[in-house]
Design a protein around this motif. Structure first.
Motif, PDB file in Angstrom:
ATOM      1  N   ARG A   1       0.832  -1.188   0.000  1.00  0.00           N
ATOM      2  CA  ARG A   1       0.000   0.000   0.000  1.00  0.00           C
ATOM      3  C   ARG A   1       0.874   1.248   0.000  1.00  0.00           C
ATOM      4  NH1 ARG A   1      -1.340  -2.999   4.762  1.00  0.00           N
ATOM      5  NH2 ARG A   1      -0.304  -2.148   6.564  1.00  0.00           N
ATOM      6  N   GLU A   2       0.276   2.347  -0.338  1.00  0.00           N
ATOM      7  CA  GLU A   2       0.968   3.622  -0.380  1.00  0.00           C
ATOM      8  C   GLU A   2       1.438   4.018   1.005  1.00  0.00           C
ATOM      9  OE1 GLU A   2       1.683   5.646  -3.048  1.00  0.00           O
ATOM     10  OE2 GLU A   2       1.073   3.890  -4.185  1.00  0.00           O
ATOM     11  N   PRO A   3       2.536   4.764   1.118  1.00  0.00           N
ATOM     12  CA  PRO A   3       3.000   5.229   2.431  1.00  0.00           C
ATOM     13  C   PRO A   3       1.941   6.095   3.111  1.00  0.00           C
ATOM     14  CG  PRO A   3       4.672   5.598   0.740  1.00  0.00           C
ATOM     15  CD  PRO A   3       3.431   5.145   0.042  1.00  0.00           C
ATOM     16  N   GLY A   4       1.754   5.877   4.411  1.00  0.00           N
ATOM     17  CA  GLY A   4       0.808   6.680   5.180  1.00  0.00           C
ATOM     18  C   GLY A   4      -0.625   6.242   5.058  1.00  0.00           C
ATOM     19  N   VAL A   5      -0.886   5.207   4.243  1.00  0.00           N
ATOM     20  CA  VAL A   5      -2.244   4.723   4.042  1.00  0.00           C
ATOM     21  C   VAL A   5      -2.379   3.373   4.734  1.00  0.00           C
ATOM     22  CG1 VAL A   5      -3.958   4.035   2.340  1.00  0.00           C
ATOM     23  CG2 VAL A   5      -2.404   5.913   1.828  1.00  0.00           C
ATOM     24  N   ALA A   6      -3.379   3.221   5.547  1.00  0.00           N
ATOM     25  CA  ALA A   6      -3.581   1.988   6.300  1.00  0.00           C
ATOM     26  C   ALA A   6      -4.479   1.028   5.522  1.00  0.00           C
ATOM     27  CB  ALA A   6      -4.226   2.308   7.645  1.00  0.00           C
ATOM     28  N   ALA A   7      -4.449  -0.228   5.922  1.00  0.00           N
ATOM     29  CA  ALA A   7      -5.344  -1.224   5.355  1.00  0.00           C
ATOM     30  C   ALA A   7      -6.765  -0.953   5.859  1.00  0.00           C
ATOM     31  CB  ALA A   7      -4.895  -2.620   5.768  1.00  0.00           C
ATOM     32  N   VAL A   8      -7.728  -1.625   5.263  1.00  0.00           N
ATOM     33  CA  VAL A   8      -9.117  -1.440   5.651  1.00  0.00           C
ATOM     34  C   VAL A   8      -9.288  -1.698   7.141  1.00  0.00           C
ATOM     35  CG1 VAL A   8     -11.469  -2.269   5.295  1.00  0.00           C
ATOM     36  CG2 VAL A   8      -9.909  -2.096   3.360  1.00  0.00           C
ATOM     37  N   GLY A   9      -9.951  -0.793   7.836  1.00  0.00           N
ATOM     38  CA  GLY A   9     -10.200  -0.951   9.260  1.00  0.00           C
ATOM     39  C   GLY A   9      -9.088  -0.425  10.144  1.00  0.00           C
ATOM     40  N   GLU A  10      -7.949  -0.047   9.568  1.00  0.00           N
ATOM     41  CA  GLU A  10      -6.845   0.508  10.338  1.00  0.00           C
ATOM     42  C   GLU A  10      -6.899   2.028  10.277  1.00  0.00           C
ATOM     43  OE1 GLU A  10      -3.116  -0.977   8.958  1.00  0.00           O
ATOM     44  OE2 GLU A  10      -3.579  -3.032   9.492  1.00  0.00           O
ATOM     45  N   ARG A  11      -6.363   2.660  11.279  1.00  0.00           N
ATOM     46  CA  ARG A  11      -6.290   4.119  11.319  1.00  0.00           C
ATOM     47  C   ARG A  11      -5.145   4.616  10.446  1.00  0.00           C
ATOM     48  NH1 ARG A  11     -10.577   6.990  13.345  1.00  0.00           N
ATOM     49  NH2 ARG A  11     -11.582   5.700  14.905  1.00  0.00           N
TER      50      ARG A  11
ATOM     51  N   GLU B   1      -5.358  10.776  10.896  1.00  0.00           N
ATOM     52  CA  GLU B   1      -6.378  10.734  11.937  1.00  0.00           C
ATOM     53  C   GLU B   1      -5.818  10.907  13.355  1.00  0.00           C
ATOM     54  OE1 GLU B   1      -9.764   7.751  10.512  1.00  0.00           O
ATOM     55  OE2 GLU B   1      -7.751   6.863  10.383  1.00  0.00           O
ATOM     56  N   ALA B   2      -4.515  11.050  13.499  1.00  0.00           N
ATOM     57  CA  ALA B   2      -3.897  11.115  14.825  1.00  0.00           C
ATOM     58  C   ALA B   2      -4.503  12.220  15.694  1.00  0.00           C
ATOM     59  CB  ALA B   2      -2.385  11.308  14.708  1.00  0.00           C
TER      60      ALA B   2
ATOM     61  N   PHE C   1      -2.225   6.199  19.961  1.00  0.00           N
ATOM     62  CA  PHE C   1      -3.337   7.126  19.861  1.00  0.00           C
ATOM     63  C   PHE C   1      -4.617   6.306  19.974  1.00  0.00           C
ATOM     64  CE2 PHE C   1       0.128   9.361  17.863  1.00  0.00           C
ATOM     65  CZ  PHE C   1      -0.081  10.682  18.221  1.00  0.00           C
ATOM     66  N   SER C   2      -5.430   6.594  20.991  1.00  0.00           N
ATOM     67  CA  SER C   2      -6.633   5.800  21.265  1.00  0.00           C
ATOM     68  C   SER C   2      -7.881   6.550  20.823  1.00  0.00           C
ATOM     69  CB  SER C   2      -6.720   5.485  22.757  1.00  0.00           C
ATOM     70  OG  SER C   2      -5.611   4.705  23.144  1.00  0.00           O
ATOM     71  N   PHE C   3      -8.703   5.871  20.022  1.00  0.00           N
ATOM     72  CA  PHE C   3      -9.927   6.456  19.484  1.00  0.00           C
ATOM     73  C   PHE C   3     -11.173   5.929  20.181  1.00  0.00           C
ATOM     74  CE2 PHE C   3      -6.661   6.651  16.308  1.00  0.00           C
ATOM     75  CZ  PHE C   3      -6.801   7.905  15.765  1.00  0.00           C
ATOM     76  N   GLY C   4     -11.061   4.819  20.859  1.00  0.00           N
ATOM     77  CA  GLY C   4     -12.185   4.191  21.540  1.00  0.00           C
ATOM     78  C   GLY C   4     -11.832   2.749  21.824  1.00  0.00           C
ATOM     79  N   SER C   5     -12.824   1.953  22.119  1.00  0.00           N
ATOM     80  CA  SER C   5     -12.618   0.563  22.469  1.00  0.00           C
ATOM     81  C   SER C   5     -11.953  -0.205  21.318  1.00  0.00           C
ATOM     82  CB  SER C   5     -13.961  -0.078  22.817  1.00  0.00           C
ATOM     83  OG  SER C   5     -13.774  -1.417  23.168  1.00  0.00           O
ATOM     84  N   ASN C   6     -10.760  -0.732  21.581  1.00  0.00           N
ATOM     85  CA  ASN C   6      -9.999  -1.530  20.604  1.00  0.00           C
ATOM     86  C   ASN C   6      -9.783  -0.805  19.280  1.00  0.00           C
ATOM     87  OD1 ASN C   6      -9.752  -3.768  22.337  1.00  0.00           O
ATOM     88  ND2 ASN C   6     -11.806  -4.440  21.785  1.00  0.00           N
ATOM     89  N   ASP C   7      -9.612   0.499  19.320  1.00  0.00           N
ATOM     90  CA  ASP C   7      -9.430   1.309  18.126  1.00  0.00           C
ATOM     91  C   ASP C   7      -8.246   2.240  18.358  1.00  0.00           C
ATOM     92  OD1 ASP C   7      -9.722   2.578  15.718  1.00  0.00           O
ATOM     93  OD2 ASP C   7     -11.608   3.583  16.223  1.00  0.00           O
ATOM     94  N   THR C   8      -7.077   1.827  17.883  1.00  0.00           N
ATOM     95  CA  THR C   8      -5.855   2.575  18.162  1.00  0.00           C
ATOM     96  C   THR C   8      -4.991   2.744  16.918  1.00  0.00           C
ATOM     97  OG1 THR C   8      -4.636   0.577  18.763  1.00  0.00           O
ATOM     98  CG2 THR C   8      -5.741   1.780  20.554  1.00  0.00           C
ATOM     99  N   LEU C   9      -4.091   3.684  17.004  1.00  0.00           N
ATOM    100  CA  LEU C   9      -3.019   3.885  16.033  1.00  0.00           C
ATOM    101  C   LEU C   9      -1.728   3.767  16.836  1.00  0.00           C
ATOM    102  CD1 LEU C   9      -1.842   4.818  13.283  1.00  0.00           C
ATOM    103  CD2 LEU C   9      -2.178   7.168  14.082  1.00  0.00           C
TER     104      LEU C   9
ATOM    105  N   PHE D   1       5.373   3.107  10.902  1.00  0.00           N
ATOM    106  CA  PHE D   1       3.951   2.918  10.632  1.00  0.00           C
ATOM    107  C   PHE D   1       3.837   2.094   9.354  1.00  0.00           C
ATOM    108  CE2 PHE D   1       0.048   4.310   8.418  1.00  0.00           C
ATOM    109  CZ  PHE D   1      -0.870   3.855   9.334  1.00  0.00           C
ATOM    110  N   SER D   2       3.083   1.021   9.405  1.00  0.00           N
ATOM    111  CA  SER D   2       2.881   0.147   8.241  1.00  0.00           C
ATOM    112  C   SER D   2       4.204  -0.253   7.593  1.00  0.00           C
ATOM    113  CB  SER D   2       1.977   0.815   7.211  1.00  0.00           C
ATOM    114  OG  SER D   2       0.687   0.959   7.716  1.00  0.00           O
TER     115      SER D   2
END
Length: 157
Positions: A41-51, A55-56, A112-120, A133-134
């Motif tokens: 994948r491109e630099p700085g771009v996450a896979a589906v479902g990843e932050r 978004e930090a 970086f925490s966004f909510g339950s089980n949702d982090t970067l 990162f990635s």
């Protein structure tokens, strides 16, 4: 007698956490060259479902897990609505990919925490001012090492 027992338990927990951190870092950093291991994948771009890095600044808070040369591990939290947090998030959001390879200096973990089980999650090197990162190295726009030291100092006083 109870103090010695408490210290032993503390030491065992600390060693376990360090082993888990080392294992997680090794898993994140290893590259076995397997083409079937996943899509590129491109630099700085996450896979589906990843932050993504962009978004930090939207996270609720930042946890910093810092290790020292003696094997000590400490954790600190920076609230999402503070100026400190905004500085960290902006430095990450505006960072640029760099060439190179990771090494043992990537011993701090920024979560970086966004909510339950949702982090970067980013492995960070204070000496190089780079993070992973990635499977790619990035250079923040601001040196994060003094920012982390400032957070540490605040919690130590």
């Amino acid at each position: 007698m109870k103090t010695r027992s408490s210290f032993t338990v503390f030491l065992a927990v600390l060693v376990t956490l360090l082993v888990l951190l080392a294992a997680a870092t090794w898993i994140m950093l290893r590259d076995d060259g397997d083409i079937a291991s996943g899509p590129q994948r491109e630099p700085g771009v996450a896979a589906v479902g990843e932050r993504t890095l962009a978004e930090a600044t939207q996270a609720r808070f930042l946890s910093i897990f810092a290790s020292d040369s003696a094997g000590g591990l400490a954790s600190y939290m920076v609230g999402g609505s503070t100026e400190e947090f905004t500085e960290f998030g902006t430095a990450i959001t505006n960072s640029q990919p760099v060439e190179g390879a990771s090494d043992a200096t990537f011993s701090d973990l920024l979560v970086f925490s966004f909510g339950s089980n949702d982090t970067l999650e980013l492995s960070y090197s204070r000496t190089r001012n780079q993070y992973i990162f990635s499977d790619r190295l990035y250079q923040p726009t601001t040196d994060l090492a003094p920012m982390i030291a400032k957070v540490e100092q605040k919690f130590q006083t």
